[in-house]
Design a protein around this motif. Structure first.
Motif, short mmCIF file in Angstrom:
data_model
loop_
_atom_site.label_atom_id
_atom_site.label_comp_id
_atom_site.label_asym_id
_atom_site.label_seq_id
_atom_site.Cartn_x
_atom_site.Cartn_y
_atom_site.Cartn_z
N LYS A 51 9.74 2.59 13.32
CA LYS A 51 10.32 3.14 14.56
C LYS A 51 10.82 2.03 15.49
O LYS A 51 11.81 2.20 16.18
CB LYS A 51 9.30 4.05 15.26
CG LYS A 51 8.03 3.36 15.71
CD LYS A 51 7.04 4.36 16.30
CE LYS A 51 5.78 3.61 16.73
NZ LYS A 51 4.65 4.47 17.01
N ARG B 140 3.83 -7.59 13.31
CA ARG B 140 4.11 -6.29 12.72
C ARG B 140 5.53 -5.85 13.07
O ARG B 140 6.09 -6.24 14.10
CB ARG B 140 3.15 -5.23 13.25
CG ARG B 140 3.35 -4.91 14.72
CD ARG B 140 2.83 -3.55 15.13
NE ARG B 140 3.11 -3.33 16.53
CZ ARG B 140 2.25 -3.59 17.52
NH1 ARG B 140 1.06 -4.05 17.26
NH2 ARG B 140 2.61 -3.37 18.76
N GLU C 187 1.01 -9.05 16.83
CA GLU C 187 -0.06 -8.07 16.86
C GLU C 187 -1.34 -8.70 17.40
O GLU C 187 -2.14 -8.03 18.06
CB GLU C 187 -0.29 -7.54 15.44
CG GLU C 187 -1.08 -6.28 15.36
CD GLU C 187 -0.55 -5.34 14.28
OE1 GLU C 187 -0.38 -4.16 14.57
OE2 GLU C 187 -0.30 -5.78 13.14
N ASN D 232 0.87 -1.16 0.00
CA ASN D 232 0.00 0.00 0.00
C ASN D 232 0.91 1.22 0.00
O ASN D 232 1.55 1.54 1.02
CB ASN D 232 -0.89 -0.03 1.25
CG ASN D 232 -1.88 1.10 1.27
OD1 ASN D 232 -1.59 2.21 0.85
ND2 ASN D 232 -3.07 0.83 1.77
N ILE E 270 0.27 4.28 -0.20
CA ILE E 270 -0.21 5.47 0.52
C ILE E 270 0.00 5.31 2.02
O ILE E 270 0.58 6.18 2.67
CB ILE E 270 -1.68 5.73 0.18
CG1 ILE E 270 -1.77 6.14 -1.29
CG2 ILE E 270 -2.26 6.81 1.09
CD1 ILE E 270 -3.14 6.25 -1.82
N SER E 271 -0.45 4.18 2.55
CA SER E 271 -0.22 3.93 3.97
C SER E 271 1.20 3.41 4.22
O SER E 271 1.62 3.24 5.35
CB SER E 271 -1.26 2.95 4.51
OG SER E 271 -2.55 3.53 4.43
N ARG E 272 1.92 3.13 3.13
CA ARG E 272 3.33 2.71 3.18
C ARG E 272 3.52 1.46 4.02
O ARG E 272 4.32 1.44 4.96
CB ARG E 272 4.22 3.86 3.66
CG ARG E 272 4.28 5.02 2.68
CD ARG E 272 4.80 6.29 3.30
NE ARG E 272 6.06 6.08 4.00
CZ ARG E 272 6.43 6.76 5.08
NH1 ARG E 272 5.64 7.68 5.57
NH2 ARG E 272 7.58 6.51 5.64
N ASN E 273 2.75 0.42 3.69
CA ASN E 273 2.99 -0.84 4.37
C ASN E 273 2.89 -1.99 3.38
O ASN E 273 2.44 -1.81 2.24
CB ASN E 273 2.03 -1.02 5.55
CG ASN E 273 0.58 -0.99 5.13
OD1 ASN E 273 0.19 -1.63 4.16
ND2 ASN E 273 -0.24 -0.25 5.86
N TYR F 196 4.35 -6.15 7.69
CA TYR F 196 3.61 -7.11 8.51
C TYR F 196 3.64 -8.50 7.89
O TYR F 196 4.00 -8.68 6.73
CB TYR F 196 2.16 -6.64 8.73
CG TYR F 196 1.35 -6.42 7.48
CD1 TYR F 196 1.35 -5.20 6.84
CD2 TYR F 196 0.59 -7.46 6.93
CE1 TYR F 196 0.60 -5.00 5.69
CE2 TYR F 196 -0.16 -7.27 5.79
CZ TYR F 196 -0.16 -6.04 5.16
OH TYR F 196 -0.89 -5.85 4.02
N LYS G 25 -0.50 -12.87 13.64
CA LYS G 25 -0.25 -11.65 12.86
C LYS G 25 0.89 -10.86 13.51
O LYS G 25 0.83 -10.57 14.71
CB LYS G 25 -1.52 -10.79 12.82
CG LYS G 25 -2.68 -11.46 12.12
CD LYS G 25 -2.44 -11.47 10.62
CE LYS G 25 -3.65 -11.98 9.87
NZ LYS G 25 -3.50 -11.87 8.43
N HIS H 133 6.46 2.35 6.19
CA HIS H 133 6.19 2.73 7.57
C HIS H 133 6.02 1.48 8.44
O HIS H 133 6.34 1.47 9.62
CB HIS H 133 4.90 3.56 7.61
CG HIS H 133 4.46 3.95 8.98
ND1 HIS H 133 5.08 4.96 9.70
CD2 HIS H 133 3.48 3.47 9.79
CE1 HIS H 133 4.48 5.08 10.89
NE2 HIS H 133 3.52 4.18 10.97
N LYS H 134 5.51 0.43 7.80
CA LYS H 134 5.22 -0.79 8.54
C LYS H 134 5.36 -2.01 7.62
O LYS H 134 4.97 -1.94 6.45
CB LYS H 134 3.78 -0.72 9.07
CG LYS H 134 3.29 -1.95 9.80
CD LYS H 134 1.85 -1.76 10.29
CE LYS H 134 1.37 -2.98 11.05
NZ LYS H 134 0.04 -2.78 11.66
N LEU I 156 7.05 -1.97 12.91
CA LEU I 156 6.97 -0.57 12.52
C LEU I 156 8.39 -0.06 12.34
O LEU I 156 9.31 -0.53 13.02
CB LEU I 156 6.25 0.24 13.60
CG LEU I 156 4.74 0.00 13.72
CD1 LEU I 156 4.20 0.57 15.02
CD2 LEU I 156 4.00 0.60 12.53
#
Lengths: 197, 211
Positions: free
Chosen positions: B204, B200, B180, B114, B116-119, B158, B198, B155-156, B202
């Motif tokens: 950070k 994840r 998660e 994605n 836009i959401s950068r994942n 998963y 699930k 950004h993430k 991130l």
């Protein structure tokens, strides 16, 4: 455009205030395209790109091959005799017997009247009772409070929280996943179908 | 049969598999995109399609990869043919190339990107069981994660891993993925519904363990 002649109303599932009619009606393409592009309607619906009538038409035509992996119904307001939105299953998995619900109440004045809850209850009942599903789920952003309140009214459990999963309104927000299993629905259905019938 | 001998036979088998008429006797060439210590990540190679088809259909390798129907070589060729669309693709696939043995051993990459959401969903499959449990999956996933955060600006990242696939989720946990949640009874495998774990990561959180 969303008002239909009586002979064109082909009810597939009967409810109290709303009926579900077969979706993806090419005669109503402009209506779907209007809803999916509408800034407020698409706000939490993950439609971040504009969609043209031609693209929508192509998408519908591609769906008509094999046992459907997606299914769409129009939500018909019985009293006002108007199409007010759509509800359906997307990502149907026939071997896992699971599906996700997607819903849009496209006509603003019909929001927050429990019509979405009724339509979703009808489609969940259809999924379990007629399609022999095992698990039905849905997903939404945490900020889309209206949507997850509907899920909770339907007896769905918040199964997962995906942290910072989506960029909405200038910030990263969590995404919720809700689901309900067949045996849980049996418990809940009487209460809900009384609301619908 | 000792381990070493078994490995050599396996590689010969793989090479025979690859050596169709036109490329017999020819050393297989890889074009590394990301170089690692024991493995490289290379673009998918259409000369290796038959091998990919074998992995995708292999009952041992496909069980946790959600491949519950047969795929033909033609089906798989289509996955790798250049798209007619000009848009940015929502998946990136690499071939995992074993440097010393000079054979492709599996595939990995990002799916459901994605932008836009950068994942994205990270996936990995070592198609040759002989290369399982040798930390090669860990190495490939580290290279991928690095690529995802440092080059693609995610950004993430998963991952969803089925509960009985302990090998995979212990690799994920070793790599610093955070659980998660558990998606209950999500897939039907071997006659029963099983859970998915699930995970994840991130950016950070990744930065904290990678400075």
């Amino acid at each position: 455009m969303n008002i239909m002649e009586p002979e064109d109303i082909r009810t597939f599932i009967n409810g109290k205030n709303v009926d579900l009619l077969p979706g993806n009606n090419l005669d109503h393409l402009n209506l779907y395209v209007k809803w999916d592009n509408d800034q407020e309607t698409r706000h939490y619906a993950r439609n971040m790109f504009p969609i043209s009538t031609e693209e929508y038409k192509k998408w519908i035509e591609e769906l008509k091959i094999g046992t459907p992996s997606e299914m769409q119904f129009e939500i018909w307001h019985k009293n006002d005799k108007k199409i007010i939105g759509y509800v359906g299953f997307n990502h149907i998995n026939w071997s896992d017997r699971s599906a996700n619900i997607g819903m849009v109440i496209g006509e603003q004045e019909y929001r927050n009247k429990d019509l979405g809850t009724e339509a979703a209850a009808l489609i969940i009942e259809y999924g379990f009772n007629e399609l022999n599903m095992f698990k039905i789920g849905c997903g939404m952003y945490e900020v889309n409070v209206g949507s997850w309140k509907v899920a909770e009214k339907l007896g769905m459990q918040r199964a997962l929280v995906y942290q910072e999963q989506a960029w909405v309104d200038g910030k990263y927000v969590d995404e919720y996943e809700y689901c309900i299993f067949y045996d849980e629905w049996i418990e809940k259905r009487k209460e809900l179908l009384q609301l619908g019938k | 049969m000792d381990r070493k001998e078994k490995r050599i036979i396996t590689i010969r088998e793989v090479k025979e598999e690859l050596n169709s008429e036109e490329i017999k006797e020819k050393e297989h060439v890889a074009y590394p995109f990301i170089e690692g210590e024991n493995i490289d990540l290379c673009p998918p190679n259409l000369d290796h399609i038959k091998l990919y088809a074998k992995w995708v259909n292999d009952s041992k390798a496909r069980i946790y990869a959600r491949n519950n129907r047969p795929h033909t070589v033609e089906d798989i060729t289509k996955w790798f043919e250049p798209s007619e669309r000009r848009g940015l693709s929502d998946y990136i696939t690499f071939e995992i190339w074993h440097k010393r043995d000079k054979v492709p051993i599996g595939t990995c990459g990002f799916g459901r990107i994605n932008w836009i959401s950068r994942n994205a969903n990270i996936f990995m499959s070592i198609g040759l069981p002989q290369y399982w449990n040798k930390n090669l999956g860990t190495e490939a996933s580290r290279l991928l994660i690095n690529y995802g955060f440092k080059e693609l600006n995610f950004h993430k990242i998963y991952a969803g891993i089925f509960e009985p696939n302990i090998g995979s989720w212990s690799v994920a946990e070793k790599d610093g993925f955070i659980l998660e949640g558990i998606q209950k009874k999500t897939i039907f495998i071997n006659g029963q519904y099983i859970d998915a774990r699930k995970y994840r990561m991130l950016k950070k959180d990744w930065l904290k363990i990678n400075i």
